[in-house]
Structure formats: structure tokens, C-alpha cells
Enzyme design. Structure first.
Site, PDB file in Angstrom:
ATOM      1  N   THR A 143       7.429 -45.150   4.825  1.00  0.00           N
ATOM      2  CA  THR A 143       8.107 -45.095   5.946  1.00  0.00           C
ATOM      3  C   THR A 143       8.022 -46.615   6.660  1.00  0.00           C
ATOM      4  O   THR A 143       8.711 -46.982   7.288  1.00  0.00           O
ATOM      5  CB  THR A 143       7.280 -44.196   7.070  1.00  0.00           C
ATOM      6  OG1 THR A 143       7.212 -42.940   6.550  1.00  0.00           O
ATOM      7  CG2 THR A 143       7.685 -44.234   8.443  1.00  0.00           C
TER       8      THR A 143
ATOM      9  N   THR B 176       2.706 -42.701   3.608  1.00  0.00           N
ATOM     10  CA  THR B 176       1.523 -41.973   3.803  1.00  0.00           C
ATOM     11  C   THR B 176       1.287 -40.637   3.160  1.00  0.00           C
ATOM     12  O   THR B 176       0.137 -40.392   2.880  1.00  0.00           O
ATOM     13  CB  THR B 176       1.609 -41.785   5.308  1.00  0.00           C
ATOM     14  OG1 THR B 176       2.565 -40.873   5.780  1.00  0.00           O
ATOM     15  CG2 THR B 176       1.684 -43.083   6.206  1.00  0.00           C
ATOM     16  N   ASP B 177       2.459 -40.080   2.802  1.00  0.00           N
ATOM     17  CA  ASP B 177       2.070 -38.624   1.946  1.00  0.00           C
ATOM     18  C   ASP B 177       1.155 -38.700   0.758  1.00  0.00           C
ATOM     19  O   ASP B 177       0.387 -38.102   0.663  1.00  0.00           O
ATOM     20  CB  ASP B 177       3.654 -38.025   1.548  1.00  0.00           C
ATOM     21  CG  ASP B 177       4.371 -37.705   2.814  1.00  0.00           C
ATOM     22  OD1 ASP B 177       3.742 -37.544   4.024  1.00  0.00           O
ATOM     23  OD2 ASP B 177       5.653 -37.571   2.524  1.00  0.00           O
TER      24      ASP B 177
ATOM     25  N   ARG C   5      -9.537 -24.911  -5.385  1.00  0.00           N
ATOM     26  CA  ARG C   5      -9.897 -25.110  -3.980  1.00  0.00           C
ATOM     27  C   ARG C   5     -10.329 -23.852  -3.274  1.00  0.00           C
ATOM     28  O   ARG C   5      -9.505 -22.966  -2.876  1.00  0.00           O
ATOM     29  CB  ARG C   5      -8.531 -25.598  -3.346  1.00  0.00           C
ATOM     30  CG  ARG C   5      -7.872 -26.785  -3.859  1.00  0.00           C
ATOM     31  CD  ARG C   5      -7.048 -27.560  -3.008  1.00  0.00           C
ATOM     32  NE  ARG C   5      -7.836 -27.810  -1.621  1.00  0.00           N
ATOM     33  CZ  ARG C   5      -7.219 -28.321  -0.722  1.00  0.00           C
ATOM     34  NH1 ARG C   5      -5.963 -28.317  -0.365  1.00  0.00           N
ATOM     35  NH2 ARG C   5      -8.153 -28.699   0.450  1.00  0.00           N
TER      36      ARG C   5
ATOM     37  N   CYS D  13     -11.964 -26.716   2.997  1.00  0.00           N
ATOM     38  CA  CYS D  13     -12.236 -27.377   4.142  1.00  0.00           C
ATOM     39  C   CYS D  13     -12.218 -28.781   4.249  1.00  0.00           C
ATOM     40  O   CYS D  13     -12.700 -29.361   3.090  1.00  0.00           O
ATOM     41  CB  CYS D  13     -13.890 -27.150   4.558  1.00  0.00           C
ATOM     42  SG  CYS D  13     -14.184 -25.247   4.784  1.00  0.00           S
TER      43      CYS D  13
END
Length: 338
Positions: A13, A90-91, A240, A274
Site C-alpha cells: 500500500t 501489510t497483509d 489452530r 486466541c
């Protein structure tokens, strides 16, 4: 003697411009940066040069091979510069920062990942401050490890995750303190930095099919788990799980699939869904089955760090037993082993 910093522009970006299809990476970003910095107190900034990847990548399109390209540029130019800044989308920034921490172990110069949520080309943006502060940190402060600087926070690269999609404070390290905060003053917590070690730079070949992720959710189908665990080329998988490492132990098909995968040499790592958590397999009866199967606790590691650590260990051609033994140990500050 003036400090000299190398900027590696990968895309993202920070260097994008608007198009009829949305924001896209633009080439020639160095000219935009120099134009913007000409209006800043440039005498207080280090000298810098820029290398631009060709082709540029939207970080959503990141592939494991891109890690080699970024790391190789740092290795090739290591003696010529005092610090390095990777301008990255950023992703997947936390993935790349995590991987480079493994590939460039023992680094004794700053390597700072940064970017922005709003392009530098826009009138109102967060890009300029992120860039200027990163340049100052890379040139004049001994941040001699792989880090992320974003919105006043300096974070260990392999402890960071993107926590906000649109907020300017997009990154945090929920299970590890910030390396520093930058506001009116630059405050660095030197006691947290990784001690200087012998440089050990490795740029191995990664197999994109080798590591996968299996999220646990209510009603997960054992057959679906089996199809993932039996996929071609798979060598390691990250569960996960819930909370401190729990999963539905009454789901016999799921447990059977995990047991079979372990017996077939698949490395299985347990990571919590979490954001702030530590894996405590066996604290609840529903996770004791994972200990019996041979699933390895990922502790408080981020998903990004666990994913990249598995790729790194596999790419170094370690045996399954060695990977299972080494994974719980800290290679470069990614996990607390105290």
C-alpha cells in the site's frame, strides 16, 4: 561519516496508486519518496538508496520464493549499508518479517519492515511518518534484529501480527513486549533485543506445499481434516485450536486423522486461535489426547512465526524427529523457553 540505508521496495500500500481496479503497486516509487522527503528535515535523515523488486507484488500475492528475493538482496548488500528497510504490504508483512528472522539469524544490523495503511501518494497518509521513523531507527539506533515499525510501535518481527485491517496501528505483539515506542521521544527497550551472535545467513529453497493450516471449529468434519492431512507434498500442519490448545476430543474421526498423520511422519503443531494465549496441552482433558498422539505445543508463538519456522526447518532438510525436537526451542526469540 554519514549513515547509509538501503530501502527495498517490494510493493504494498505504501507505494500504491489509485486505478480503475483499485489500488495497485506503482514503479518509480523512489522518485516519489525523494520528492516527499525534500520537504522534510532531510539533513537529519541518513543517506539512502533504493532497490525495487521487479515485478512488484501486492503482498496478498506473496509466495515463499519472495522471501528468498528479499533476503538475498540484504545478504548481497550487507557490507555496503548500515541498515535496511523493507517496504512491504501489510497483509503478509508479519510472515515475511518472521521468515527473515530465521533466514538471517545473528544479524548485527537493523532490518526494519514498514509500510502503511494509506499510500504515500495520498494527501493524508501514515506512510511518511512510518518511513521517516524507520530510516532514523535503521541508521542511528542499534535495533540489530528483524523488526516491524508501524504507528509508533517497534515490534520483534517474529512476535508481530496484523491486528487491524483499517486502523493505522495495524500491528501488535500480543505475547511479547514492544521493543520500543516512538512518540515525542524514541524509547527503546534494549534489554529485550536479541544478544549479538555469529551471523548465520541461509536462503534455502521452500516448498509451498509443505506446510498447511487446519482450523478447529464446532462440528469439524473428520473427513475434511483427513483430506488436508493427506494432501500431496504435505510435511507439517498447524492446528489452530481453542483457548490454551483444546479441541473436541469426542470427535473420534478428527483424532484418528491426526494420529494417522503423525504416524505417517507429518509434523503437527498446536497454536491457539486466541491472539493472546499460550498452549497448555493437558490442562484440560480435551487436549490430553494431543499429548498422546504426539502433537507439539507451539507455546505462545504467532501463527505467522510457527508457519515460517516449519518452512525454515523443512527447507534445511532436517529429519522429522529433528524438527519435532527443535521446534519448541527458540531460534531467534520467537518463543519463550524459560
Amino acid at each position: 561519516m554519514s549513515q547509509n540505508v538501503l530501502l527495498i521496495y517490494t510493493g504494498g500500500t505504501i507505494g500504491m496508486q489509485a486505478s480503475d481496479k483499485g489500488y495497485v503497486p506503482m514503479s518509480g516509487f523512489e522518485d516519489v519518496i525523494r520528492s516527499r522527503l525534500a520537504h522534510s528535515h532531510h539533513s537529519a535523515l541518513p543517506d539512502f538508496e533504493m532497490i525495487e523488486l521487479n515485478p512488484l507484488i501486492d503482498s496478498a500475492n506473496l509466495e515463499p520464493s519472495h522471501w528468498n528475493k528479499i533476503a538475498d538482496l540484504i545478504i548481497q548488500n550487507y557490507q555496503q549499508y548500515d541498515g535496511f528497510i523493507v517496504l512491504h504490504g501489510t497483509d503478509t508483512m508479519a510472515y515475511s518479517a518472521s521468515m527473515l528472522s530465521f533466514m538471517l539469524q545473528g544479524i548485527n544490523k537493523p532490518v526494519i519492515f514498514t509500510g502503511s495503511q494509506i499510500p504515500l501518494s495520498e494527501l493524508r497518509n501514515d506512510a511518511l511518518d512510518n518511513l521517516i521513523t524507520s530510516m532514523i531507527l535503521a541508521a542511528f539506533h542499534p535495533v540489530n534484529e528483524i523488526s516491524i515499525y508501524f504507528s509508533g510501535r517497534l515490534l520483534r518481527g517474529n512476535r508481530a501480527s496484523k491486528v487491524k485491517a483499517t486502523g493505522l496501528d495495524a500491528f501488535d505483539s500480543p505475547n511479547f513486549p514492544w521493543l520500543g515506542q516512538i512518540g515525542l521521544h524514541i524509547e527503546l527497550h534494549n534489554r529485550l533485543f536479541i544478544p549479538s551472535e555469529k551471523e548465520n545467513f541461509i536462503s534455502p529453497t521452500f516448498d509451498p506445499n509443505a506446510v498447511s493450516i487446519l482450523p478447529i471449529y464446532p462440528g469439524i468434519c473428520g473427513q475434511l481434516a483427513s483430506s488436508i492431512l493427506e494432501s500431496e507434498g504435505l510435511k507439517a500442519i498447524i492446528l489452530r485450536s481453542y483457548g490454551v490448545g483444546n479441541l473436541p476430543d469426542n470427535n473420534k474421526a478428527l483424532l484418528s486423522a491426526l494420529r494417522k498423520a503423525h504416524e505417517n511422519g507429518i509434523v503437527i503443531i498446536n497454536i491457539s486461535q486466541c491472539l493472546q494465549a499460550d498452549i497448555l496441552q493437558g490442562q484440560y482433558a480435551c487436549s490430553e489426547a494431543l499429548n498422546e498422539i504426539g502433537v507439539i505445543s507451539g507455546g505462545e508463538m504467532t501463527l505467522e512465526a510457527a508457519f515460517c519456522k516449519l518452512h525454515y526447518l523443512l527447507a534445511n532438510k532436517l529429519s522429522v524427529d529433528d524438527i519435532r525436537k527443535q521446534f519448541p526451542n527458540s531460534l531467534c526469540g520467537e518463543i519463550d523457553t524459560d
